[in-house]
Design a protein around this motif. Structure first.
Motif, PDB file in Angstrom:
ATOM      1  N   GLY A 125       0.811  -1.216   0.000  1.00 52.94           N
ATOM      2  CA  GLY A 125       0.000   0.000   0.000  1.00 52.94           C
ATOM      3  C   GLY A 125       0.842   1.262   0.000  1.00 52.94           C
ATOM      4  O   GLY A 125       0.639   2.150  -0.844  1.00 52.94           O
ATOM      5  N   PRO A 126       1.797   1.398   0.932  1.00 55.94           N
ATOM      6  CA  PRO A 126       2.633   2.599   0.917  1.00 55.94           C
ATOM      7  C   PRO A 126       3.471   2.733  -0.354  1.00 55.94           C
ATOM      8  O   PRO A 126       3.662   3.841  -0.864  1.00 55.94           O
ATOM      9  N   LEU A 127       3.950   1.630  -0.876  1.00 54.86           N
ATOM     10  CA  LEU A 127       4.730   1.665  -2.111  1.00 54.86           C
ATOM     11  C   LEU A 127       3.873   2.141  -3.279  1.00 54.86           C
ATOM     12  O   LEU A 127       4.309   2.964  -4.087  1.00 54.86           O
ATOM     13  N   LEU A 128       2.654   1.644  -3.350  1.00 53.73           N
ATOM     14  CA  LEU A 128       1.756   2.065  -4.417  1.00 53.73           C
ATOM     15  C   LEU A 128       1.422   3.552  -4.299  1.00 53.73           C
ATOM     16  O   LEU A 128       1.396   4.272  -5.307  1.00 53.73           O
ATOM     17  N   THR A 129       1.195   4.019  -3.090  1.00 54.60           N
ATOM     18  CA  THR A 129       0.923   5.443  -2.879  1.00 54.60           C
ATOM     19  C   THR A 129       2.102   6.294  -3.314  1.00 54.60           C
ATOM     20  O   THR A 129       1.934   7.334  -3.962  1.00 54.60           O
ATOM     21  N   ARG A 130       3.285   5.856  -2.982  1.00 50.65           N
ATOM     22  CA  ARG A 130       4.494   6.595  -3.371  1.00 50.65           C
ATOM     23  C   ARG A 130       4.678   6.607  -4.890  1.00 50.65           C
ATOM     24  O   ARG A 130       5.024   7.631  -5.476  1.00 50.65           O
ATOM     25  N   MET A 131       4.421   5.469  -5.521  1.00 51.36           N
ATOM     26  CA  MET A 131       4.540   5.397  -6.978  1.00 51.36           C
ATOM     27  C   MET A 131       3.509   6.295  -7.657  1.00 51.36           C
ATOM     28  O   MET A 131       3.807   6.927  -8.671  1.00 51.36           O
ATOM     29  N   GLU A 132       2.295   6.370  -7.115  1.00 48.62           N
ATOM     30  CA  GLU A 132       1.279   7.251  -7.676  1.00 48.62           C
ATOM     31  C   GLU A 132       1.686   8.716  -7.532  1.00 48.62           C
ATOM     32  O   GLU A 132       1.451   9.525  -8.438  1.00 48.62           O
ATOM     33  N   ALA A 133       2.308   9.070  -6.402  1.00 45.17           N
ATOM     34  CA  ALA A 133       2.774  10.436  -6.211  1.00 45.17           C
ATOM     35  C   ALA A 133       3.878  10.781  -7.199  1.00 45.17           C
ATOM     36  O   ALA A 133       3.899  11.880  -7.772  1.00 45.17           O
ATOM     37  N   VAL A 134       4.790   9.859  -7.435  1.00 47.86           N
ATOM     38  CA  VAL A 134       5.855  10.087  -8.409  1.00 47.86           C
ATOM     39  C   VAL A 134       5.280  10.236  -9.803  1.00 47.86           C
ATOM     40  O   VAL A 134       5.681  11.110 -10.573  1.00 47.86           O
ATOM     41  N   TYR A 135       4.294   9.414 -10.130  1.00 49.37           N
ATOM     42  CA  TYR A 135       3.642   9.510 -11.430  1.00 49.37           C
ATOM     43  C   TYR A 135       2.967  10.871 -11.605  1.00 49.37           C
ATOM     44  O   TYR A 135       3.053  11.483 -12.678  1.00 49.37           O
ATOM     45  N   ASP A 165       3.818  13.624 -10.148  1.00 50.04           N
ATOM     46  CA  ASP A 165       4.870  14.630 -10.332  1.00 50.04           C
ATOM     47  C   ASP A 165       5.433  14.611 -11.746  1.00 50.04           C
ATOM     48  O   ASP A 165       5.764  15.659 -12.305  1.00 50.04           O
ATOM     49  N   LEU A 166       5.557  13.439 -12.326  1.00 45.88           N
ATOM     50  CA  LEU A 166       6.125  13.333 -13.671  1.00 45.88           C
ATOM     51  C   LEU A 166       5.149  13.828 -14.736  1.00 45.88           C
ATOM     52  O   LEU A 166       5.578  14.353 -15.775  1.00 45.88           O
ATOM     53  N   THR A 167       3.870  13.629 -14.519  1.00 47.56           N
ATOM     54  CA  THR A 167       2.903  14.027 -15.541  1.00 47.56           C
ATOM     55  C   THR A 167       2.392  15.441 -15.368  1.00 47.56           C
ATOM     56  O   THR A 167       1.735  15.962 -16.263  1.00 47.56           O
ATOM     57  N   ALA A 168       2.648  16.088 -14.255  1.00 49.32           N
ATOM     58  CA  ALA A 168       2.180  17.455 -14.024  1.00 49.32           C
ATOM     59  C   ALA A 168       3.181  18.442 -14.627  1.00 49.32           C
ATOM     60  O   ALA A 168       4.098  18.911 -13.987  1.00 49.32           O
ATOM     61  N   THR A 169       3.004  18.744 -15.884  1.00 52.57           N
ATOM     62  CA  THR A 169       3.904  19.699 -16.537  1.00 52.57           C
ATOM     63  C   THR A 169       3.152  20.888 -17.069  1.00 52.57           C
ATOM     64  O   THR A 169       2.005  20.941 -17.269  1.00 52.57           O
TER      65      THR A 169
END
Length: 70
Positions: free
Chosen positions: A54-64, A66-70
């Motif tokens: 769960g925490p890993l998935l949440t972290r990966m979603e946050a990174v995603y 950040d990467l797509t917010a341009t």
């Protein structure tokens, strides 16, 4: 992951139901205990996977995000 635990138990109960005498009082205890083991194993595996991943998935979603917010 939990299917590796539940599959053999379910197969064993199914074979026992087909070949055994379901009218015996001991058979119903066996089936109820097997169902309990299946339910507890399923619940434990779901809880552990949610706790670990769960925490890993949440972290990966946050990174995603950040990467797509341009």
């Amino acid at each position: 992951m939990h299917y590796w635990f539940l599959g053999p138990v379910a197969i064993g109960v199914s074979i026992g139901a087909i070949t055994g005498d379901a009218a015996e009082p001991g058979a119903w205890v066996y089936y109820l205990l097997s169902a309990l083991v299946l339910a507890v194993t399923y619940w434990l595996c779901r809880r552990e996977s949610a706790r670990r991943f769960g925490p890993l998935l949440t972290r990966m979603e946050a990174v995603y995000q950040d990467l797509t917010a341009t």
